[in-house]
Write a protein that holds these residues in place. Structure first.
Motif, PDB file in Angstrom:
ATOM      1  N   ARG A  97       0.824  -1.231   0.000  1.00 25.39           N
ATOM      2  CA  ARG A  97       0.000   0.000   0.000  1.00 25.39           C
ATOM      3  C   ARG A  97       0.846   1.263   0.000  1.00 25.39           C
ATOM      4  N   PRO A  98       1.762   1.404  -0.954  1.00 30.96           N
ATOM      5  CA  PRO A  98       2.645   2.577  -0.924  1.00 30.96           C
ATOM      6  C   PRO A  98       1.898   3.846  -1.302  1.00 30.96           C
ATOM      7  N   ARG A  99       2.322   4.945  -0.712  1.00 32.83           N
ATOM      8  CA  ARG A  99       1.815   6.241  -1.183  1.00 32.83           C
ATOM      9  C   ARG A  99       2.779   6.788  -2.243  1.00 32.83           C
ATOM     10  N   LEU A 100       4.039   6.326  -2.157  1.00 29.99           N
ATOM     11  CA  LEU A 100       5.042   6.696  -3.159  1.00 29.99           C
ATOM     12  C   LEU A 100       5.708   5.419  -3.662  1.00 29.99           C
ATOM     13  N   MET A 101       5.604   5.179  -4.971  1.00 32.07           N
ATOM     14  CA  MET A 101       6.227   3.986  -5.555  1.00 32.07           C
ATOM     15  C   MET A 101       7.436   4.401  -6.380  1.00 32.07           C
ATOM     16  N   LEU A 102       8.582   3.750  -6.112  1.00 33.60           N
ATOM     17  CA  LEU A 102       9.812   4.004  -6.861  1.00 33.60           C
ATOM     18  C   LEU A 102       9.965   2.866  -7.866  1.00 33.60           C
ATOM     19  N   LEU A 103       9.973   3.201  -9.148  1.00 32.49           N
ATOM     20  CA  LEU A 103      10.064   2.173 -10.189  1.00 32.49           C
ATOM     21  C   LEU A 103      11.405   2.278 -10.884  1.00 32.49           C
ATOM     22  N   ASP A 104      12.176   1.189 -10.847  1.00 33.43           N
ATOM     23  CA  ASP A 104      13.516   1.206 -11.431  1.00 33.43           C
ATOM     24  C   ASP A 104      13.551   0.389 -12.715  1.00 33.43           C
ATOM     25  N   GLU A 105      13.605   1.081 -13.852  1.00 35.87           N
ATOM     26  CA  GLU A 105      13.716   0.462 -15.183  1.00 35.87           C
ATOM     27  C   GLU A 105      12.643  -0.607 -15.436  1.00 35.87           C
ATOM     28  N   PRO A 106      11.349  -0.257 -15.314  1.00 34.22           N
ATOM     29  CA  PRO A 106      10.320  -1.289 -15.496  1.00 34.22           C
ATOM     30  C   PRO A 106      10.253  -1.870 -16.899  1.00 34.22           C
ATOM     31  N   SER A 107      10.795  -1.157 -17.921  1.00 30.71           N
ATOM     32  CA  SER A 107      10.659  -1.675 -19.292  1.00 30.71           C
ATOM     33  C   SER A 107      11.850  -2.523 -19.719  1.00 30.71           C
ATOM     34  N   MET A 108      12.851  -2.641 -18.846  1.00 32.61           N
ATOM     35  CA  MET A 108      14.100  -3.305 -19.241  1.00 32.61           C
ATOM     36  C   MET A 108      13.883  -4.742 -19.728  1.00 32.61           C
ATOM     37  N   VAL A 162      12.387   5.690 -12.761  1.00 30.48           N
ATOM     38  CA  VAL A 162      13.710   5.718 -13.393  1.00 30.48           C
ATOM     39  C   VAL A 162      13.614   4.856 -14.638  1.00 30.48           C
ATOM     40  N   GLU A 163      14.013   5.405 -15.773  1.00 33.92           N
ATOM     41  CA  GLU A 163      13.754   4.682 -17.017  1.00 33.92           C
ATOM     42  C   GLU A 163      14.743   5.079 -18.097  1.00 33.92           C
ATOM     43  N   GLN A 164      15.260   4.055 -18.808  1.00 30.55           N
ATOM     44  CA  GLN A 164      16.157   4.335 -19.934  1.00 30.55           C
ATOM     45  C   GLN A 164      15.380   4.644 -21.207  1.00 30.55           C
ATOM     46  N   ASN A 165      14.137   4.128 -21.265  1.00 27.79           N
ATOM     47  CA  ASN A 165      13.290   4.409 -22.418  1.00 27.79           C
ATOM     48  C   ASN A 165      12.677   5.802 -22.217  1.00 27.79           C
ATOM     49  N   ALA A 166      13.476   6.821 -22.565  1.00 26.76           N
ATOM     50  CA  ALA A 166      13.097   8.215 -22.286  1.00 26.76           C
ATOM     51  C   ALA A 166      11.788   8.580 -22.977  1.00 26.76           C
ATOM     52  N   HIS A 167      11.581   8.048 -24.159  1.00 28.07           N
ATOM     53  CA  HIS A 167      10.381   8.368 -24.932  1.00 28.07           C
ATOM     54  C   HIS A 167       9.122   7.983 -24.154  1.00 28.07           C
ATOM     55  N   LEU A 217       5.482  -4.369 -27.151  1.00 29.75           N
ATOM     56  CA  LEU A 217       4.056  -4.467 -26.827  1.00 29.75           C
ATOM     57  C   LEU A 217       3.831  -4.525 -25.311  1.00 29.75           C
ATOM     58  N   LEU A 218       4.703  -5.281 -24.642  1.00 34.49           N
ATOM     59  CA  LEU A 218       4.613  -5.404 -23.183  1.00 34.49           C
ATOM     60  C   LEU A 218       4.978  -4.093 -22.498  1.00 34.49           C
ATOM     61  N   VAL A 219       5.942  -3.379 -23.092  1.00 37.36           N
ATOM     62  CA  VAL A 219       6.355  -2.089 -22.526  1.00 37.36           C
ATOM     63  C   VAL A 219       5.139  -1.167 -22.475  1.00 37.36           C
ATOM     64  N   LYS A 220       4.375  -1.125 -23.568  1.00 36.38           N
ATOM     65  CA  LYS A 220       3.159  -0.296 -23.623  1.00 36.38           C
ATOM     66  C   LYS A 220       2.197  -0.687 -22.509  1.00 36.38           C
ATOM     67  N   GLU A 221       2.022  -1.994 -22.341  1.00 37.20           N
ATOM     68  CA  GLU A 221       1.079  -2.499 -21.326  1.00 37.20           C
ATOM     69  C   GLU A 221       1.532  -2.089 -19.920  1.00 37.20           C
ATOM     70  N   ILE A 222       2.820  -2.282 -19.634  1.00 35.48           N
ATOM     71  CA  ILE A 222       3.354  -1.938 -18.304  1.00 35.48           C
ATOM     72  C   ILE A 222       3.188  -0.437 -18.046  1.00 35.48           C
ATOM     73  N   PHE A 223       3.464   0.381 -19.059  1.00 37.65           N
ATOM     74  CA  PHE A 223       3.358   1.827 -18.861  1.00 37.65           C
ATOM     75  C   PHE A 223       1.912   2.276 -18.661  1.00 37.65           C
ATOM     76  N   SER A 224       0.975   1.610 -19.338  1.00 42.84           N
ATOM     77  CA  SER A 224      -0.413   2.028 -19.124  1.00 42.84           C
ATOM     78  C   SER A 224      -0.871   1.600 -17.728  1.00 42.84           C
ATOM     79  N   ILE A 225      -0.319   0.500 -17.206  1.00 39.12           N
ATOM     80  CA  ILE A 225      -0.643   0.080 -15.831  1.00 39.12           C
ATOM     81  C   ILE A 225      -0.031   1.055 -14.817  1.00 39.12           C
ATOM     82  N   ILE A 226       1.191   1.544 -15.110  1.00 42.52           N
ATOM     83  CA  ILE A 226       1.823   2.531 -14.208  1.00 42.52           C
ATOM     84  C   ILE A 226       0.933   3.782 -14.132  1.00 42.52           C
ATOM     85  N   LYS A 227       0.395   4.185 -15.281  1.00 47.27           N
ATOM     86  CA  LYS A 227      -0.512   5.340 -15.314  1.00 47.27           C
ATOM     87  C   LYS A 227      -1.751   5.089 -14.457  1.00 47.27           C
ATOM     88  N   GLU A 228      -2.312   3.885 -14.586  1.00 43.49           N
ATOM     89  CA  GLU A 228      -3.515   3.526 -13.802  1.00 43.49           C
ATOM     90  C   GLU A 228      -3.223   3.567 -12.304  1.00 43.49           C
TER      91      GLU A 228
END
Length: 234
Positions: free
Chosen positions: A152-163, A190-195, A168-179
């Motif tokens: 139950r975090p109020r602040l989530m630190l995400l380290d390179e989730p798309s690595m 933190v992400e190397q996929n700057a785009h 296709l999966l990267v898109k899915e993970i990013f839309s879940i991060i938004k949700e």
């Protein structure tokens, strides 16, 4: 919500983070982009108490994180999804998720949160008894995020989730991060996929060799010639 004030972090004699200051406002997605080895993961590890800054301070909701133990930091509402997933390979999906809630005592709510994780990641429910080490890379990433949600975090630190994930999966993970963000969790990404990172973030910092060289609203940075050249292949 989170203020990092002029931190300096060393690995032995190596000065890895040089006077970094940044801020994460409640409800926002803030991203930290930069090349491999710029020090992005080191900053997250320092916020979550796995590394200590030599100087400077980290303030979260009025509390000094740099004097707290890592488990106390989790208890205060900050949770990290580590680079490379770091799921417990010899434990089942269910056991990994239960470990995410190990500091909690509210059994009924834990059950509720488990259901929320399965709503976001139906694939985890299908593989509930499977050993985490036998999941695909994408499923392991889902499990790592689900495990963090269980605290139950109020602040989530995400380290390179798309690595290492397919586009296709990267898109899915990013839309879940938004949700996750829209349902009330503040995110430092933190992400190397700057785009991808700039497409979902509100605010961004660019890190080069341990220093912040650029910051601003994510949309503005995505348009910046300097960022396009260095990180967006423009």
């Amino acid at each position: 919500m989170l203020k990092v004030n002029n931190i300096n972090v060393y690995y032995g004699a190596i000065h890895a983070i040089k006077g970094v200051s940044l801020e994460v406002k409640e409800g926002a997605i803030v991203t930290l982009i930069g090349a491999n080895g710029a020090g992005k993961s080191t900053i997250l590890k320092t916020i979550s108490g796995l590394l200590r800054p030599k100087t400077g301070e980290i303030i979260y909701e009025g509390n000094k994180l740099n004097t707290m133990e890592a488990q106390e930091i989790v208890r205060s509402g900050v949770c990290q999804v580590p680079e490379g997933r770091r799921v417990f390979a010899n434990m089942s999906v269910l056991e990994n998720l239960e470990l995410g809630a190990f500091l909690r005592k509210d059994k009924a709510q834990i059950k509720e949160d488990m259901e929320k994780v399965f709503e976001k990641f139906p694939r985890l429910k299908e593989r509930i008894s499977q050993l985490a080490g036998t999941l695909s890379g994408g499923e392991q990433q889902m499990l790592a995020i689900g495990r963090a949600m269980m605290s139950r975090p109020r602040l989530m630190l995400l380290d390179e989730p798309s690595m290492g994930l397919a586009p296709l999966l990267v898109k899915e993970i990013f839309s879940i991060i938004k949700e996750i963000n829209q349902s009330g969790t503040t995110i430092l990404l933190v992400e190397q996929n700057a785009h991808m990172a700039l497409s979902i973030a509100n605010y961004a910092y660019v890190l080069e060799t341990g220093k912040i060289v650029l910051e601003g609203p994510a949309k503005e940075l995505a348009e910046s010639e300097q960022v396009k050249k260095a990180y967006l292949g423009g």
